[in-house]
Design an enzyme around this catalytic site. Structure first.
Site, PDB file in Angstrom:
ATOM      1  N   GLU A 254     -18.297   3.608 -25.195  1.00 24.19           N
ATOM      2  CA  GLU A 254     -18.475   5.057 -25.075  1.00 24.19           C
ATOM      3  C   GLU A 254     -19.621   5.479 -25.989  1.00 24.19           C
ATOM      4  OE1 GLU A 254     -15.203   7.653 -26.185  1.00 24.19           O
ATOM      5  OE2 GLU A 254     -16.325   9.413 -25.548  1.00 24.19           O
TER       6      GLU A 254
ATOM      7  N   GLU B 151     -21.343   6.533 -32.312  1.00 22.07           N
ATOM      8  CA  GLU B 151     -21.435   7.970 -32.591  1.00 22.07           C
ATOM      9  C   GLU B 151     -22.458   8.185 -33.702  1.00 22.07           C
ATOM     10  OE1 GLU B 151     -20.361  11.051 -31.440  1.00 22.07           O
ATOM     11  OE2 GLU B 151     -21.655  11.626 -33.104  1.00 22.07           O
TER      12      GLU B 151
ATOM     13  N   ASP C 183     -26.898   5.390 -33.937  1.00 26.53           N
ATOM     14  CA  ASP C 183     -27.661   6.072 -32.891  1.00 26.53           C
ATOM     15  C   ASP C 183     -27.736   5.105 -31.713  1.00 26.53           C
ATOM     16  OD1 ASP C 183     -29.736   6.860 -31.175  1.00 26.53           O
ATOM     17  OD2 ASP C 183     -30.856   7.812 -32.793  1.00 26.53           O
TER      18      ASP C 183
ATOM     19  N   ASP D  53     -24.883  16.251 -24.044  1.00 25.98           N
ATOM     20  CA  ASP D  53     -25.975  17.230 -24.058  1.00 25.98           C
ATOM     21  C   ASP D  53     -25.660  18.420 -24.956  1.00 25.98           C
ATOM     22  OD1 ASP D  53     -25.196  17.354 -20.571  1.00 25.98           O
ATOM     23  OD2 ASP D  53     -23.943  17.916 -22.235  1.00 25.98           O
TER      24      ASP D  53
ATOM     25  N   LYS E 119     -31.080  23.798 -24.449  1.00 25.77           N
ATOM     26  CA  LYS E 119     -32.342  24.457 -24.119  1.00 25.77           C
ATOM     27  C   LYS E 119     -33.312  23.449 -23.499  1.00 25.77           C
ATOM     28  CE  LYS E 119     -32.090  28.197 -27.358  1.00 25.77           C
ATOM     29  NZ  LYS E 119     -32.251  28.578 -28.742  1.00 25.77           N
TER      30      LYS E 119
ATOM     31  N   ASP F  80     -21.106  19.613 -18.235  1.00 28.64           N
ATOM     32  CA  ASP F  80     -20.850  20.916 -17.620  1.00 28.64           C
ATOM     33  C   ASP F  80     -22.154  21.694 -17.424  1.00 28.64           C
ATOM     34  OD1 ASP F  80     -21.340  21.441 -20.270  1.00 28.64           O
ATOM     35  OD2 ASP F  80     -19.412  22.372 -20.700  1.00 28.64           O
TER      36      ASP F  80
HETATM   37  C1  SAM Z   1     -21.502  17.472 -26.879  1.00 21.51           C
HETATM   38  S1  SAM Z   1     -20.853  16.182 -27.865  1.00 21.51           S
HETATM   39  C2  SAM Z   1     -19.593  15.500 -26.803  1.00 21.51           C
HETATM   40  C3  SAM Z   1     -18.570  14.704 -27.557  1.00 21.51           C
HETATM   41  C4  SAM Z   1     -17.586  13.934 -26.663  1.00 21.51           C
HETATM   42  N1  SAM Z   1     -18.264  12.937 -25.870  1.00 21.51           N
HETATM   43  C5  SAM Z   1     -16.838  14.859 -25.770  1.00 21.51           C
HETATM   44  O1  SAM Z   1     -17.071  14.832 -24.545  1.00 21.51           O
HETATM   45  O2  SAM Z   1     -15.997  15.620 -26.260  1.00 21.51           O
HETATM   46  C6  SAM Z   1     -22.125  14.935 -27.805  1.00 21.51           C
HETATM   47  C7  SAM Z   1     -21.849  13.798 -28.779  1.00 21.51           C
HETATM   48  O3  SAM Z   1     -22.867  12.812 -28.651  1.00 21.51           O
HETATM   49  C8  SAM Z   1     -23.279  12.403 -29.952  1.00 21.51           C
HETATM   50  N2  SAM Z   1     -24.637  11.850 -29.832  1.00 21.51           N
HETATM   51  C9  SAM Z   1     -25.772  12.516 -29.523  1.00 21.51           C
HETATM   52  N3  SAM Z   1     -26.826  11.699 -29.501  1.00 21.51           N
HETATM   53  C10 SAM Z   1     -26.341  10.459 -29.814  1.00 21.51           C
HETATM   54  C11 SAM Z   1     -26.939   9.172 -29.973  1.00 21.51           C
HETATM   55  N4  SAM Z   1     -28.237   9.014 -29.830  1.00 21.51           N
HETATM   56  N5  SAM Z   1     -26.139   8.127 -30.295  1.00 21.51           N
HETATM   57  C12 SAM Z   1     -24.797   8.290 -30.463  1.00 21.51           C
HETATM   58  N6  SAM Z   1     -24.183   9.480 -30.342  1.00 21.51           N
HETATM   59  C13 SAM Z   1     -24.939  10.546 -30.021  1.00 21.51           C
HETATM   60  C14 SAM Z   1     -23.173  13.676 -30.768  1.00 21.51           C
HETATM   61  O4  SAM Z   1     -23.130  13.447 -32.160  1.00 21.51           O
HETATM   62  C15 SAM Z   1     -21.871  14.251 -30.239  1.00 21.51           C
HETATM   63  O5  SAM Z   1     -20.738  13.721 -30.892  1.00 21.51           O
END
Ligand code: SAM
Length: 197
Positions: free
Chosen positions: A25, A49, A77, A100, A104, A137
């Protein structure tokens, strides 16, 4: 995985967790999906994460729940971590739930899916017949993700109807926190599934 310079080389995903097969994930955030998925299927689950705080909290919760051998979340990352993961074809499913946070238009380049080579890295890691599931969404983001993934010849649409990746429902018996909120708020959720050829 985990942050020290000694651990910056290649990583064998099979050494990270145990399970009948492996699932990844990307961006689990507060982690609800990992727990529900662990209850729903005997897979080994790896989360990447980027927010260290949440990676640590969820990883500790998994350990406390007795799931530490089967499910881990690493503070990474995904754009940097994926190229280090192997072997090729070792993961059965990759999940990207609501990847996402920056809605924007000018922030689109920060989205992990559209980063150079990211879709190809996911294709490399998935086993033949493996699945890539993405949900959001934000309608225009769904279109962007679909175009990006369709551009990779190693993926074919695997939705409800032939030729389309669109899925009406989440078939994995596990929901992400953001997915639950979208459902409660009555927001439409755009779900895409592709199969690795
Ligand atoms: C809008 S949140 C959604 C969290 C979860 N997947 C959910 O659906 O409830 C997007 C998540 O992706 C993580 N994220 C963004 N860019 C990432 C990256 N390059 N590598 C790992 N995680 C990332 C963010 O820190 C955040 O926890």
């Amino acid at each position: 995985m985990g942050g020290t310079s000694r651990e910056d080389g290649p990583v064998d995903v099979r050494s990270l967790v145990q399970g009948e097969w492996l699932e990844l994930e990307i961006g689990p955030g507060r982690g609800g999906f990992v727990f529900e998925r662990a209850a729903a299927a005997p897979a080994g689950l790896i989360g990447l994460e980027v927010r260290r705080k949440w990676a640590t909290i969820v990883d500790q919760r998994l350990a406390k729940a007795g799931l530490g051998a089967r499910a881990r979340v690493f503070a990474e990352d995904a754009g940097l971590a994926l190229p280090r993961l192997g072997p090729d074809g070792s993961i059965r499913r990759i999940f990207l739930h609501f990847p996402d946070p920056w809605w924007k238009k000018r922030h689109a380049k920060r989205l992990v899916i559209v980063k150079q080579g990211f879709v190809a890295e996911m294709a490399r890691l998935l086993e033949p017949g493996g699945e890539l599931f993405v949900q959001t969404d934000v309608e225009e983001r769904a279109a962007l993700y679909e175009a990006e993934i369709r551009a990779c010849p190693l993926f074919v649409p695997f939705g409800d109807e032939g030729g389309s990746p669109a899925l009406a429902n989440n078939p994995y018996n596990a929901e992400s926190p953001r997915e639950k909120r979208a459902i409660v708020d009555g927001l439409p959720v755009h779900r895409l599934r592709f199969r690795r050829v």
